[in-house]
Design an enzyme around this catalytic site. Structure first.
Site, PDB file in Angstrom:
ATOM      1  N   TYR A   1       0.256  11.454  13.437  1.00  0.00           N
ATOM      2  CA  TYR A   1       1.218  10.825  12.532  1.00  0.00           C
ATOM      3  C   TYR A   1       1.859  11.880  11.607  1.00  0.00           C
ATOM      4  O   TYR A   1       1.151  12.669  10.963  1.00  0.00           O
ATOM      5  CB  TYR A   1       0.551   9.708  11.703  1.00  0.00           C
ATOM      6  CG  TYR A   1       1.463   9.262  10.580  1.00  0.00           C
ATOM      7  CD1 TYR A   1       2.684   8.643  10.868  1.00  0.00           C
ATOM      8  CD2 TYR A   1       1.161   9.527   9.256  1.00  0.00           C
ATOM      9  CE1 TYR A   1       3.560   8.298   9.859  1.00  0.00           C
ATOM     10  CE2 TYR A   1       2.027   9.175   8.232  1.00  0.00           C
ATOM     11  CZ  TYR A   1       3.230   8.567   8.535  1.00  0.00           C
ATOM     12  OH  TYR A   1       4.107   8.245   7.530  1.00  0.00           O
TER      13      TYR A   1
ATOM     14  N   LYS B   1       4.495  16.598   3.803  1.00  0.00           N
ATOM     15  CA  LYS B   1       3.559  16.209   2.764  1.00  0.00           C
ATOM     16  C   LYS B   1       2.391  17.199   2.633  1.00  0.00           C
ATOM     17  O   LYS B   1       1.687  17.195   1.637  1.00  0.00           O
ATOM     18  CB  LYS B   1       3.084  14.776   2.989  1.00  0.00           C
ATOM     19  CG  LYS B   1       4.213  13.730   2.853  1.00  0.00           C
ATOM     20  CD  LYS B   1       4.972  13.906   1.598  1.00  0.00           C
ATOM     21  CE  LYS B   1       5.815  12.804   1.013  1.00  0.00           C
ATOM     22  NZ  LYS B   1       6.597  11.859   1.669  1.00  0.00           N
TER      23      LYS B   1
ATOM     24  N   MET C   1       7.480   4.263   0.917  1.00  0.00           N
ATOM     25  CA  MET C   1       7.839   2.900   1.285  1.00  0.00           C
ATOM     26  C   MET C   1       8.359   2.077   0.113  1.00  0.00           C
ATOM     27  O   MET C   1       8.267   0.861   0.126  1.00  0.00           O
ATOM     28  CB  MET C   1       6.654   2.180   1.923  1.00  0.00           C
ATOM     29  CG  MET C   1       7.025   1.626   3.266  1.00  0.00           C
ATOM     30  SD  MET C   1       5.644   0.848   4.036  1.00  0.00           S
ATOM     31  CE  MET C   1       6.071   1.265   5.705  1.00  0.00           C
ATOM     32  N   CYS C   2       8.883   2.737  -0.907  1.00  0.00           N
ATOM     33  CA  CYS C   2       9.390   1.994  -2.058  1.00  0.00           C
ATOM     34  C   CYS C   2      10.871   2.249  -2.308  1.00  0.00           C
ATOM     35  O   CYS C   2      11.371   1.970  -3.395  1.00  0.00           O
ATOM     36  CB  CYS C   2       8.560   2.307  -3.297  1.00  0.00           C
ATOM     37  SG  CYS C   2       6.846   1.804  -3.126  1.00  0.00           S
TER      38      CYS C   2
ATOM     39  N   ARG D   1       9.108   5.059  12.355  1.00  0.00           N
ATOM     40  CA  ARG D   1      10.102   5.929  11.706  1.00  0.00           C
ATOM     41  C   ARG D   1      11.124   6.503  12.670  1.00  0.00           C
ATOM     42  O   ARG D   1      10.957   6.454  13.881  1.00  0.00           O
ATOM     43  CB  ARG D   1       9.378   7.067  10.990  1.00  0.00           C
ATOM     44  CG  ARG D   1       8.503   6.529   9.849  1.00  0.00           C
ATOM     45  CD  ARG D   1       8.063   7.580   8.906  1.00  0.00           C
ATOM     46  NE  ARG D   1       7.281   7.008   7.831  1.00  0.00           N
ATOM     47  CZ  ARG D   1       7.486   7.251   6.539  1.00  0.00           C
ATOM     48  NH1 ARG D   1       8.441   8.071   6.151  1.00  0.00           N
ATOM     49  NH2 ARG D   1       6.720   6.699   5.615  1.00  0.00           N
TER      50      ARG D   1
ATOM     51  N   SER E   1      16.264   4.468   1.405  1.00  0.00           N
ATOM     52  CA  SER E   1      17.338   3.476   1.386  1.00  0.00           C
ATOM     53  C   SER E   1      18.251   3.634   0.168  1.00  0.00           C
ATOM     54  O   SER E   1      19.426   3.267   0.235  1.00  0.00           O
ATOM     55  CB  SER E   1      16.813   2.048   1.529  1.00  0.00           C
ATOM     56  OG  SER E   1      15.633   1.865   0.826  1.00  0.00           O
TER      57      SER E   1
ATOM     58  N   ARG F   1      -0.696   7.808   6.612  1.00  0.00           N
ATOM     59  CA  ARG F   1      -1.459   8.899   6.014  1.00  0.00           C
ATOM     60  C   ARG F   1      -2.908   8.479   5.789  1.00  0.00           C
ATOM     61  O   ARG F   1      -3.181   7.375   5.312  1.00  0.00           O
ATOM     62  CB  ARG F   1      -0.821   9.337   4.691  1.00  0.00           C
ATOM     63  CG  ARG F   1       0.333  10.322   4.902  1.00  0.00           C
ATOM     64  CD  ARG F   1       0.829  10.905   3.607  1.00  0.00           C
ATOM     65  NE  ARG F   1       1.644   9.953   2.874  1.00  0.00           N
ATOM     66  CZ  ARG F   1       1.277   9.338   1.766  1.00  0.00           C
ATOM     67  NH1 ARG F   1       0.117   9.592   1.198  1.00  0.00           N
ATOM     68  NH2 ARG F   1       2.085   8.486   1.171  1.00  0.00           N
TER      69      ARG F   1
END
Ligand SMILES: Nc1nc2c(ncn2[C@@H]2O[C@H](COP(=O)(O)OP(=O)(O)O)[C@@H](O)[C@H]2O)c(=O)[nH]1
Ligand SMILES: C=C(OP(=O)(O)O)C(=O)O
Ligand SMILES: [Mn+2]
Length: 622
Positions: free
Chosen positions: A217, A226, A268-269, A383, A273, A83
């Site tokens: 992207y 987003k 990404m935190c 991704r 997952s 981004r």
């Protein structure tokens, strides 16, 4: 309609004519005239139209087939991998400055973006697509129209969102819809955006329209992700609900009990997952709408697919994603290494070829970029894009529920090496909103362009997308809790604690244990230890859960290290947060300062009694 009749061929025109919405017609006519595409294709909800887009992504070379059926790879430019915060601006009348928001004068911004987009689709095909945010025909539904000259973007949206053409037809003039206009701009021989110096993402909050140009992207281009998020935050704050950067998942409790959790962590935190833990059930991994119904907070996934980070996905920690990524379901891999038609990525837990094609073009081990940095096999932010229906652990009923699911707990977390314990529970809604959500800080990651690993203020993990003054947003959060008979419990997690040598204090799957503990806490099934910063788990409960969930031991030493209350770090953090809200944010609800003040007092008292670093065993005995 006369203008549209001239711009579209008969078949496409009929598709538009079936929607009774003059506002939509005018928008389409204006932009098609302005963008000057050679050809326009209108997507209905038919499988044929979706297949057409999929095929066009290959035809125009934005995607390439891989060996496994239904798998394709897409590349973004080497310098278009994340981004672009600097060039993403909110267009507001008069260009009013709002702390922490990147604003620009609306008229000036519209003029600039229109100029950049004039005739930009000459020689290209424009896709007009209709989708909805949230489940269809529900209280959450927001219709949206996307104009793009990128078949990759349109293809991604078919995977990620519910189709909306029929919904537009049904709603007719009543549709309060969002608009997205995107052009990848001029492409190079690799079919990646060329004019990155003219990359712009402008969000018109007045017209509920987002423009994106000279980028591919997904985080910059996929309108409903987003980009729409900025618009939904504005609507939510105006209307008194929550639009959040949160996963939504079901945690399975004892005796078949189902408890739903949301979790807000910066990009990404760990949202994807966490939501993907194989024995729990995923509903969504990125964006959640939460509305109050009859005193209960109910949540729905805005999307129906995952645009997930592939680095680190391996068969041990992520068995389900691994299995899905190796089955012949529709998947777009982006910015991975490809060799002989097979995709590879960093830290996949197996050997990776030493050459192939990746986001830098032809790649070999040791290849360096212009800046002299060694190029890894895949980009950190590479991704996969896939529909949730292909995951064996998706909770389909929850995904499609028109009234969403009742939320038992809301979690906040970020990348924090030294301050917060792995998991803790707030004393109440207000305490959680202020000391966990509004106080969130996280280290920057490769999901945005710029330096990584810098600790940054990131309230509710949402700062990059914030579209209203922060004080108003927090006020809305506080008031939201008052509308509820039974507010969700609020928790904070930290997966990223490190020791003095920089080693992680937790394994990647430890989060599964924290989830089970939180589930028990929502129902009052286990006791907890009261600390100055909230409730933390007792050692015995965690040791039992580690055994049950992961079949692992959990030592008293590890527990003590992880759950020590770090008073100096916590106090320093409160100072930082308080200073930001006092000096930089405007019109902050007074309660925020009161709650921070109380927390500070508790920490100071505890320090007097027990010292700087307080063992959880000491607090348990008190
Ligand atoms: N050390 C550590 N890394 C993690 C953990 N959970 C996720 N990650 C890594 O964090 C990155 C981002 O994770 P992801 O779940 O995709 O984040 P999202 O962008 O919030 O959905 C990946 O590279 C993961 O391997 C964890 O518990 N510990
Ligand atoms: C698409 C994104 O989402 P996330 O990293 O939160 O999964 C992004 O931040 O660009
Ligand atoms: Mn994610």
């Amino acid at each position: 309609m006369e203008r549209l009749e001239k711009l579209l061929d008969k078949e496409q025109f009929e598709k538009i004519r079936a929607i009774d919405n003059p506002e939509l017609h005018e928008f389409l006519a204006d932009w098609i005239e302005w963008l000057e595409p050679d050809k326009v294709f209108v997507c209905t909800d038919s499988p044929e139209d979706e297949a057409y887009v999929r095929w066009k992504a290959l035809y125009y070379g934005e995607e390439k087939l891989l060996e496994t059926p239904n798998h394709t790879v897409h590349y973004d430019s080497y310098y278009d991998q994340a981004r672009d915060k600097a060039n993403t601006k909110l267009l507001v009348p008069g260009g009013k400055e709002i702390p922490f928001l990147n604003t620009k004068d609306r008229d000036e911004g519209l003029r600039e973006i229109r100029e950049l987009m004039r005739g930009i689709m000459k020689g290209k095909e424009l896709f007009v697509c209709f989708f909805v945010l949230g489940p269809r025909n529900s209280v959450f539904t927001i219709p949206a129209v996307q104009l793009t000259d990128s078949a990759y973007v349109a293809h991604s949206e078919f995977i990620l969102y519910r189709k909306g053409y029929e919904e537009f037809k049904r709603l007719g003039r009543g549709a309060r819809f969002f608009r997205f206009v995107h052009s990848a701009g001029e492409l190079d021989e690799r079919k990646t955006s060329k004019n990155l110096d003219k990359r712009r993402i402008y969000i018109d909050l007045v017209g509920e329209t987002v423009y994106s140009v000279n980028t591919q992207y997904g985080g910059n281009t996929i309108g409903l992700k987003k980009l729409a998020f900025r618009l939904t935050i504005q609507r939510a704050v105006r209307e008194g609900w929550l639009s959040e950067h949160m996963f939504l998942m079901r945690v399975n409790g004892p005796n078949g009990r189902k408890t739903y959790f949301t979790g807000a962590y910066p990009s990404m935190c760990g949202k994807t997952s966490t939501a993907m833990i194989s024995w729990e059930n995923i509903v969504g991994d990125d964006l959640t709408f939460i509305m109050p119904f009859n005193g209960v907070a109910r949540g729905a996934n805005v999307e129906k697919g995952v645009f997930g980070i592939i680095q680190g996905v391996n068969p041990e920690d992520d068995p389900i994603i691994w299995q899905v990524l190796h089955s012949p379901v529709e998947i777009i891999f982006s910015n991975v290494l490809v060799k002989d038609g097979k995709p590879y990525w960093n830290e996949m837990g197996m050997e990776i070829p030493e050459e192939g094609e990746n986001h830098s073009g032809k790649w070999w081990k040791g290849k360096k970029d212009k800046e002299g940095n060694e190029i890894p096999p895949s980009h950190k932010n590479a991704r996969f894009t896939v529909s949730l229906e292909h995951f064996p652990n998706v909770d389909m009923d929850a995904l499609e529920a028109p009234c969403g699911v009742e939320i038992g707990g809301m979690i906040f977390g970020g990348r924090d090496k030294d301050t917060w314990p792995p998991v803790r529970e707030a004393f109440d809604w207000k305490h959680g909103v202020v000391t966990m959500g509004a106080s969130l800080e996280s280290e920057t990651t490769a999901a945005t362009l710029g330096k990584e690993g810098v600790r940054a203020f990131n309230p509710m993990a949402i700062l990059d997308f914030m579209s209203v003054p922060l004080g108003e947003y927090i006020e809305n959060y506080l008031r939201f809790g008052e509308k509820l008979r039974k507010a969700p419990k609020i928790f904070a997690v930290n997966y990223f604690l490190r020791d003095e040598n920089g080693n992680w204090l937790n394994h990647k799957l430890d989060k599964a244990v924290w989830l089970k503990w939180m589930e028990l806490r929502v129902h009052g099934d286990v006791d907890a230890i009261e600390t100055p910063i909230g409730y933390i788990p007792k050692y015995e409960d965690l040791a039992r859960l580690f055994r049950e969930v992961l079949n692992k031991g959990y030592s008293r030493k590890d527990y003590e290290k992880q759950f020590t209350v770090r008073v100096p770090e916590l106090l320093a953090k409160i100072e930082r947060i308080e200073r930001i809200y006092r000096e930089q944010v405007r019109e902050v609800p007074e309660e925020l300062f009161e709650v921070l003040e109380e927390e500070k007092k508790r920490l100071l008292e505890a320090r007097t009694k027990y010292g700087d670093y307080i063992s959880p065993f000491v607090l348990e005995r008190k």
